[in-house]
Design a protein around this motif. Structure first.
Motif, short mmCIF file in Angstrom:
data_model
loop_
_atom_site.label_atom_id
_atom_site.label_comp_id
_atom_site.label_asym_id
_atom_site.label_seq_id
_atom_site.Cartn_x
_atom_site.Cartn_y
_atom_site.Cartn_z
N VAL A 22 0.84 -1.19 0.00
CA VAL A 22 0.00 0.00 0.00
C VAL A 22 0.88 1.24 0.00
O VAL A 22 2.06 1.21 0.38
CB VAL A 22 -0.94 0.01 1.22
CG1 VAL A 22 -1.90 -1.15 1.17
CG2 VAL A 22 -0.14 -0.02 2.52
N ASP A 23 0.27 2.36 -0.41
CA ASP A 23 0.92 3.67 -0.34
C ASP A 23 0.63 4.27 1.03
O ASP A 23 -0.53 4.60 1.34
CB ASP A 23 0.40 4.58 -1.46
CG ASP A 23 1.17 5.90 -1.52
OD1 ASP A 23 1.95 6.18 -0.58
OD2 ASP A 23 0.98 6.65 -2.50
N GLN A 43 1.30 7.14 2.45
CA GLN A 43 0.89 8.54 2.56
C GLN A 43 -0.63 8.68 2.41
O GLN A 43 -1.27 9.45 3.14
CB GLN A 43 1.62 9.38 1.51
CG GLN A 43 3.12 9.44 1.70
CD GLN A 43 3.52 10.03 3.04
OE1 GLN A 43 2.84 10.90 3.58
NE2 GLN A 43 4.64 9.56 3.58
N LYS A 44 -1.21 7.93 1.49
CA LYS A 44 -2.67 7.97 1.35
C LYS A 44 -3.35 7.40 2.59
O LYS A 44 -4.39 7.89 3.03
CB LYS A 44 -3.08 7.18 0.11
CG LYS A 44 -2.60 7.78 -1.20
CD LYS A 44 -3.07 6.95 -2.38
CE LYS A 44 -2.60 7.57 -3.70
NZ LYS A 44 -3.04 6.75 -4.87
N LEU A 45 -2.75 6.37 3.17
CA LEU A 45 -3.32 5.74 4.35
C LEU A 45 -3.25 6.69 5.55
O LEU A 45 -4.18 6.74 6.37
CB LEU A 45 -2.58 4.44 4.66
CG LEU A 45 -3.25 3.47 5.64
CD1 LEU A 45 -4.60 3.02 5.09
CD2 LEU A 45 -2.37 2.26 5.89
N LYS A 86 -3.35 9.97 5.47
CA LYS A 86 -4.38 10.99 5.29
C LYS A 86 -5.77 10.45 5.61
O LYS A 86 -6.59 11.13 6.23
CB LYS A 86 -4.33 11.52 3.86
CG LYS A 86 -3.08 12.34 3.55
CD LYS A 86 -3.12 12.86 2.11
CE LYS A 86 -1.86 13.68 1.81
NZ LYS A 86 -1.87 14.16 0.39
N SER A 87 -6.05 9.23 5.19
CA SER A 87 -7.36 8.65 5.43
C SER A 87 -7.59 8.36 6.91
O SER A 87 -8.71 8.48 7.40
CB SER A 87 -7.53 7.37 4.62
OG SER A 87 -6.57 6.38 5.03
N ASN A 144 -6.01 10.03 9.37
CA ASN A 144 -5.79 11.28 10.10
C ASN A 144 -4.82 11.08 11.27
O ASN A 144 -5.11 11.46 12.41
CB ASN A 144 -7.13 11.84 10.59
CG ASN A 144 -6.99 13.30 11.06
OD1 ASN A 144 -6.07 14.01 10.65
ND2 ASN A 144 -7.90 13.73 11.93
N SER A 179 6.89 5.59 2.52
CA SER A 179 6.50 5.35 1.13
C SER A 179 5.70 4.05 1.07
O SER A 179 4.80 3.84 1.88
CB SER A 179 7.73 5.29 0.23
OG SER A 179 8.63 4.29 0.65
#
Length: 553
Positions: free
Chosen positions: A260-261, A263-265, A267-268, A270, A285
């Motif tokens: 998985v990425d 950074q997206k995780l 943000k999701s 928080n 990363s």
């Protein structure tokens, strides 16, 4: 020609230049100082006298002593009251008291310079009183300076040098020429230049040290230790690390991990950051995730070997293990810090336990705080760490010729950190500190920072921090927080957090939990400390690695 009382066997001839080759300096046999111009020389005995020693001043008024000093023409061996060393040379003596100093010490200038320090150094006839509350060693040899001895120092930088270290170019016993040319000086975070090319010392080991080994050394400090782990596994362990594996599965988790990425995780979810469950380093990363077990691991750490041969324990291999009980804390053999995650241990001896980072560190490393390579040794012998000042009694990295010692805990400090009290990134700073006449005070504990201790400093805001005071760098820096515990009759799951809220107390022993590890219920603000959880678990009320069946206060 000169017939001198210091050399009655043969006459001395005056030479305009040194009689020796250019790679060998001419030392005066009276004051033991190098001399390159006019010199009186005996070809038969290779005896040399510089001009000042050939015609010395018989009486001397010296500011360090109240009485008139008399020159002793004959060379004698004695303990000098200035430098504290015992050497054979001419001397000045006080006939009224027992004051006795080398002639070379008596003629030292009050202001002197020594590279690489950028400020002039002042001669002091004893250790300055305002700095005596610190244990400050010599910045050249790292040895203690007696308070009664003379020294050269720079007050604003707290830079102190023995007289002998000031006048002599130190040559290390293992290799000559370790101090490089001016073009190879290196600058630290305070703008102070440390001398030296990255020459390597071979100490405490019989292994050969070639150019390829020099290039493969681990470079510390770093903010990307995962890259160093990859480097070690590939170069030292001979493993092939796949950059992006097609399928990942680890021993402690029976499920296949997805890539998985992160950074997206982040943000999701928080959250500020997500750490790897194996090395407890931040994931920045791509990483591997098990959604069922809430398990995260670096791509590199997922490929760690199940067994490892450590140089300190050649009898048995260390096996990769996992602290299954969520309240379990194990103190490691190398850095002496607590660990509740992955570790390498010897199942036979049960004496050697390393976390992932300590187990993978090689026998020789490079560190920006010292100009020579540091070699791993396994007995501290009571030496003090140059970073924190604590006595090291177990594993450490050392440069024996310089007397530089570094424990594992300080060697693995990150190169820079961030703190909510400062908007800038805080770099790790090493002594001596240039252009900083005032004392350092930690912004968190408000205690004065020793001028020889490493700390994190922001030059823009003039703020300093102890490494131990920054969250995530103390004794809990390798603990895996966020693990969930089901505790007795409590209706909600408890999460392991770094510290409790201000004025929070354990609901069992009623101790304050601010600044201490604690299991916290985020629903009803219930707290229970690790000691109480372990006490209940030892009584047999355990239903699983993450569940206490009953709570008895």
């Amino acid at each position: 020609m000169l017939h001198h009382p210091l050399h009655l066997d043969h006459p001395l001839k005056l030479l305009p230049n040194s009689p020796y080759p250019k790679d060998r300096s001419c030392l005066c046999d009276a004051c033991r100082q190098p001399w390159n111009s006019f010199v009186y020389h005996c070809y038969r005995c290779n005896f040399d006298l510089d001009i000042l020693c050939a015609f010395p001043q018989g009486k001397l008024e010296h500011p360090s002593h109240e009485h008139l000093l008399t020159l002793v023409q004959r060379i004698a061996s004695f303990a000098c009251d200035a430098c504290g060393t015992k050497e054979e040379q001419q001397s000045y003596i006080c006939t009224a008291c027992t004051f006795w100093i080398h002639r070379s010490c008596a003629l030292l200038p009050t202001i002197n310079h020594r590279k690489p320090h950028q400020h002039p150094l002042s001669l002091a006839y004893c250790f300055p009183i305002e700095y005596r509350r610190y244990e400050i060693p010599c910045d050249i040899c790292f040895k203690k300076i007696p308070f009664q001895n003379w020294l050269y120092y720079c007050g604003p930088c707290r830079y102190f040098v023995h007289l002998k270290c000031m006048t002599n170019d130190r040559i290390l016993p293992s290799r000559r020429g370790m101090h490089g040319p001016k073009g190879n000086q290196r600058k630290n975070s305070f703008g102070f230049y440390r001398c030296g090319t990255k020459q390597k010392t071979r100490l405490l080991t019989n292994a050969s040290f070639n150019k390829e080994d020099e290039e493969d050394l681990v470079q510390l400090p770093t903010n990307d230790f995962v890259q160093e782990i990859r480097h070690i596994l590939e170069k030292k362990q001979g493993l092939e690390i796949v950059r992006v594996p097609k399928k990942v599965q680890v021993s402690c988790c029976q499920h296949t991990l997805a890539i998985v990425d992160i950074q997206k995780l982040i943000k999701s979810r928080n959250v500020e950051r997500i750490t790897c469950n194996r090395c407890i380093e931040p994931v920045v990363s791509l990483c591997c995730q098990c959604t069922r077990c809430n398990y995260f691991v670096h791509l590199t750490c997922a490929q760690l070997p199940e067994e490892l041969q450590h140089p300190s324990h050649e009898k048995h291999k260390l096996k990769l293990a996992f602290v299954s009980y969520v309240w379990g804390m194990i103190k490691r053999s190398a850095c002496n810090l607590d660990c509740n995650g992955y570790l390498f241990k010897c199942d036979t001896c049960r004496l050697y336990t390393f976390d992932v980072k300590c187990a993978l560190l090689p026998s020789t490393i490079d560190h920006k705080a010292h100009e020579h390579s540091l070699v791993q040794t396994y007995r501290g012998d009571g030496n003090k760490c140059n970073s924190c000042g604590n006595v090291v009694r177990s594993f450490l990295y050392a440069c024996e010729p310089c007397g530089f010692y570094l424990n594992y805990e300080c060697a693995l400090l990150p190169e820079s950190v961030n703190h909510r009290w400062d908007k800038h990134t805080l770099p790790l700073s090493f002594p001596p500190f240039s252009d900083r006449p005032d004392e350092f005070y930690c912004e968190i504990c408000e205690e004065e920072i020793h001028p020889r201790r490493w700390h994190y400093h922001c030059r823009e805001c003039d703020q300093s921090f102890h490494p131990r005071c920054i969250p995530g760098l103390g004794v809990t820096r390798n603990c895996n927080f966020g693990r969930i515990l089901e505790f007795g009759r409590h209706p909600h799951p408890l999460k392991l957090v770094r510290e409790g809220e201000y004025r929070s107390t354990c609901d069992s022993c009623h101790e304050r939990m601010y600044g201490n590890r604690v299991f916290k219920c985020e629903t009803c603000q219930f707290y229970i400390c690790i000691k109480c959880v372990a006490r209940v678990a030892d009584s047999g009320k355990v239903a699983g690695p993450a569940k206490i069946s009953e709570w008895c206060v």
